[in-house]
Motif scaffolding. Structure first.
Motif, PDB file in Angstrom:
ATOM      1  N   LEU A  71       0.836  -1.194   0.000  1.00  0.00           N
ATOM      2  CA  LEU A  71       0.000   0.000   0.000  1.00  0.00           C
ATOM      3  C   LEU A  71       0.875   1.251   0.000  1.00  0.00           C
ATOM      4  N   PRO A  72       0.417   2.327  -0.639  1.00  0.00           N
ATOM      5  CA  PRO A  72       1.190   3.575  -0.653  1.00  0.00           C
ATOM      6  C   PRO A  72       1.503   4.058   0.762  1.00  0.00           C
ATOM      7  N   TYR A  73       2.547   4.861   0.875  1.00  0.00           N
ATOM      8  CA  TYR A  73       2.982   5.354   2.183  1.00  0.00           C
ATOM      9  C   TYR A  73       1.873   6.113   2.904  1.00  0.00           C
ATOM     10  N   SER A  74       0.998   6.763   2.161  1.00  0.00           N
ATOM     11  CA  SER A  74      -0.084   7.539   2.774  1.00  0.00           C
ATOM     12  C   SER A  74      -0.968   6.683   3.678  1.00  0.00           C
ATOM     13  N   TYR A  75      -0.996   5.364   3.444  1.00  0.00           N
ATOM     14  CA  TYR A  75      -1.829   4.490   4.269  1.00  0.00           C
ATOM     15  C   TYR A  75      -1.242   4.283   5.662  1.00  0.00           C
ATOM     16  N   THR A  76       0.011   4.656   5.855  1.00  0.00           N
ATOM     17  CA  THR A  76       0.602   4.549   7.189  1.00  0.00           C
ATOM     18  C   THR A  76       0.230   5.740   8.060  1.00  0.00           C
ATOM     19  N   LEU A  77      -0.381   6.751   7.462  1.00  0.00           N
ATOM     20  CA  LEU A  77      -0.692   7.983   8.183  1.00  0.00           C
ATOM     21  C   LEU A  77      -2.108   7.996   8.739  1.00  0.00           C
ATOM     22  N   ALA A  78      -2.866   6.949   8.477  1.00  0.00           N
ATOM     23  CA  ALA A  78      -4.248   6.868   8.961  1.00  0.00           C
ATOM     24  C   ALA A  78      -4.605   5.397   9.150  1.00  0.00           C
ATOM     25  N   THR A  79      -5.789   5.163   9.672  1.00  0.00           N
ATOM     26  CA  THR A  79      -6.254   3.792   9.875  1.00  0.00           C
ATOM     27  C   THR A  79      -6.520   3.125   8.530  1.00  0.00           C
ATOM     28  N   ILE A  80      -5.970   1.953   8.329  1.00  0.00           N
ATOM     29  CA  ILE A  80      -6.166   1.227   7.071  1.00  0.00           C
ATOM     30  C   ILE A  80      -7.615   0.753   6.981  1.00  0.00           C
ATOM     31  N   PRO A  81      -8.279   0.947   5.837  1.00  0.00           N
ATOM     32  CA  PRO A  81      -9.656   0.464   5.671  1.00  0.00           C
ATOM     33  C   PRO A  81      -9.773  -1.021   6.022  1.00  0.00           C
ATOM     34  N   THR A  82     -10.885  -1.386   6.606  1.00  0.00           N
ATOM     35  CA  THR A  82     -11.082  -2.740   7.126  1.00  0.00           C
ATOM     36  C   THR A  82     -10.800  -3.823   6.098  1.00  0.00           C
ATOM     37  N   LEU A  83     -11.307  -3.664   4.885  1.00  0.00           N
ATOM     38  CA  LEU A  83     -11.180  -4.718   3.883  1.00  0.00           C
ATOM     39  C   LEU A  83      -9.757  -4.873   3.346  1.00  0.00           C
ATOM     40  N   LEU A  84      -8.886  -3.923   3.664  1.00  0.00           N
ATOM     41  CA  LEU A  84      -7.493  -4.027   3.221  1.00  0.00           C
ATOM     42  C   LEU A  84      -6.583  -4.635   4.284  1.00  0.00           C
ATOM     43  N   ARG A  85      -7.117  -4.871   5.465  1.00  0.00           N
ATOM     44  CA  ARG A  85      -6.274  -5.285   6.588  1.00  0.00           C
ATOM     45  C   ARG A  85      -5.809  -6.734   6.511  1.00  0.00           C
ATOM     46  N   ASP A  86      -6.441  -7.535   5.652  1.00  0.00           N
ATOM     47  CA  ASP A  86      -6.036  -8.936   5.535  1.00  0.00           C
ATOM     48  C   ASP A  86      -4.845  -9.124   4.608  1.00  0.00           C
ATOM     49  N   GLY A  87      -4.332  -8.032   4.066  1.00  0.00           N
ATOM     50  CA  GLY A  87      -3.172  -8.129   3.194  1.00  0.00           C
ATOM     51  C   GLY A  87      -3.550  -8.153   1.723  1.00  0.00           C
ATOM     52  N   ALA A  88      -2.521  -8.252   0.881  1.00  0.00           N
ATOM     53  CA  ALA A  88      -2.735  -8.159  -0.561  1.00  0.00           C
ATOM     54  C   ALA A  88      -3.469  -9.364  -1.130  1.00  0.00           C
ATOM     55  N   ASP A  89      -3.335 -10.517  -0.493  1.00  0.00           N
ATOM     56  CA  ASP A  89      -3.975 -11.729  -1.003  1.00  0.00           C
ATOM     57  C   ASP A  89      -4.523 -12.560   0.144  1.00  0.00           C
ATOM     58  N   SER A  90      -5.821 -12.812   0.116  1.00  0.00           N
ATOM     59  CA  SER A  90      -6.453 -13.665   1.114  1.00  0.00           C
ATOM     60  C   SER A  90      -7.551 -14.472   0.436  1.00  0.00           C
ATOM     61  N   VAL A  91      -8.215 -15.309   1.191  1.00  0.00           N
ATOM     62  CA  VAL A  91      -9.279 -16.142   0.630  1.00  0.00           C
ATOM     63  C   VAL A  91     -10.430 -15.290   0.104  1.00  0.00           C
ATOM     64  N   MET A  92     -10.686 -14.163   0.768  1.00  0.00           N
ATOM     65  CA  MET A  92     -11.847 -13.345   0.436  1.00  0.00           C
ATOM     66  C   MET A  92     -11.531 -12.126  -0.424  1.00  0.00           C
ATOM     67  N   SER A  93     -10.269 -11.792  -0.580  1.00  0.00           N
ATOM     68  CA  SER A  93      -9.956 -10.576  -1.327  1.00  0.00           C
ATOM     69  C   SER A  93      -8.521 -10.571  -1.837  1.00  0.00           C
ATOM     70  N   THR A  94      -8.287  -9.704  -2.812  1.00  0.00           N
ATOM     71  CA  THR A  94      -6.940  -9.445  -3.306  1.00  0.00           C
ATOM     72  C   THR A  94      -6.901  -8.008  -3.789  1.00  0.00           C
ATOM     73  N   TYR A  95      -5.764  -7.356  -3.643  1.00  0.00           N
ATOM     74  CA  TYR A  95      -5.698  -5.985  -4.142  1.00  0.00           C
ATOM     75  C   TYR A  95      -4.441  -5.756  -4.964  1.00  0.00           C
ATOM     76  N   TYR A  96      -4.511  -4.683  -5.760  1.00  0.00           N
ATOM     77  CA  TYR A  96      -3.435  -4.314  -6.678  1.00  0.00           C
ATOM     78  C   TYR A  96      -3.217  -2.815  -6.574  1.00  0.00           C
ATOM     79  N   VAL A  97      -1.999  -2.421  -6.240  1.00  0.00           N
ATOM     80  CA  VAL A  97      -1.651  -1.003  -6.154  1.00  0.00           C
ATOM     81  C   VAL A  97      -1.104  -0.582  -7.517  1.00  0.00           C
TER      82      VAL A  97
END
Length: 205
Positions: A71-97
């Protein structure tokens, strides 16, 4: 998104007041499974202003190497959104920066929705070109679109192959505009993306 030509993404008044530079947009695309027993996935976009990484920041290098799973550095300056807290790859989600590339640099704010749509499409094209490159994570976006959105007719079309899958189809599905019958009642120029000025790095980067 491409139809909302008068709508734009812009930084907050507070961000503009304290910034002494052009403000760039950072985009995270997340694919989320609606239920652990369901086959349907949703596409979420997270948008933040790009924030310079201080040299003193812990592991500062990882925010500048184009890692699509960091995640971009800006995400360290605030609370990470709930759905992103499981990391880049999980059973229920995946994300791409979305990284900055020569063809698709981070957009300058403000940016209107049609140009944002073309930015996303350009990022997907970058990813497709890297499908055979296992040394980088660029192909992750294209693989995710094919895996989680690729079996939808609204996205592929009856006579279209995988190379035709696009964010245009993804957004039609999300916005409820993928119905072929409703498109047929609109007359000519049905595909709005054909009418939108292509994303030009020199203009928006």
């Amino acid at each position: 998104m491409a139809r909302l030509s008068g709508t734009r993404i812009e930084p907050s008044v507070e961000a503009v007041a304290v910034a002494n530079r052009e403000l760039k947009l950072r985009t995270v695309v997340q694919f989320v499974k609606v239920h652990h027993l369901a086959q349907e996935w949703r596409v979420l976009l997270y948008l933040t202003v790009d924030y310079p990484v201080p040299a003193s920041a812990t592991n500062a290098w990882k925010y500048a190497n184009g890692d699509v799973s960091t995640l971009p550095y800006s995400y360290t300056l605030a609370t990470i959104p709930t759905l992103l807290r499981d990391g880049a790859d999980s059973v229920m989600s995946t994300y791409y920066v979305i990284p900055s590339t020569p063809k698709t640099p981070h957009p300058t704010l403000p940016i209107y929705f049609p140009n944002m749509a073309m930015y996303l499409q350009s990022a997907l094209e970058d990813s497709r070109k890297a499908m055979n490159d296992s040394s980088s994570g660029l192909r992750k976006l294209a693989k995710s679109v094919d895996a989680y959105c690729g079996n939808e007719r609204e996205i592929i079309g009856v006579d279209e192959g995988p190379e035709k899958r696009s964010f245009g189809g993804v957004f039609k599905k999300v916005m409820g505009r993928g119905n072929k019958q409703s498109r047929g009642n609109r007359g000519g120029n049905e595909e709005v993306f054909e009418l939108v000025t292509p994303f030009v790095p020199e203009e928006w980067g």
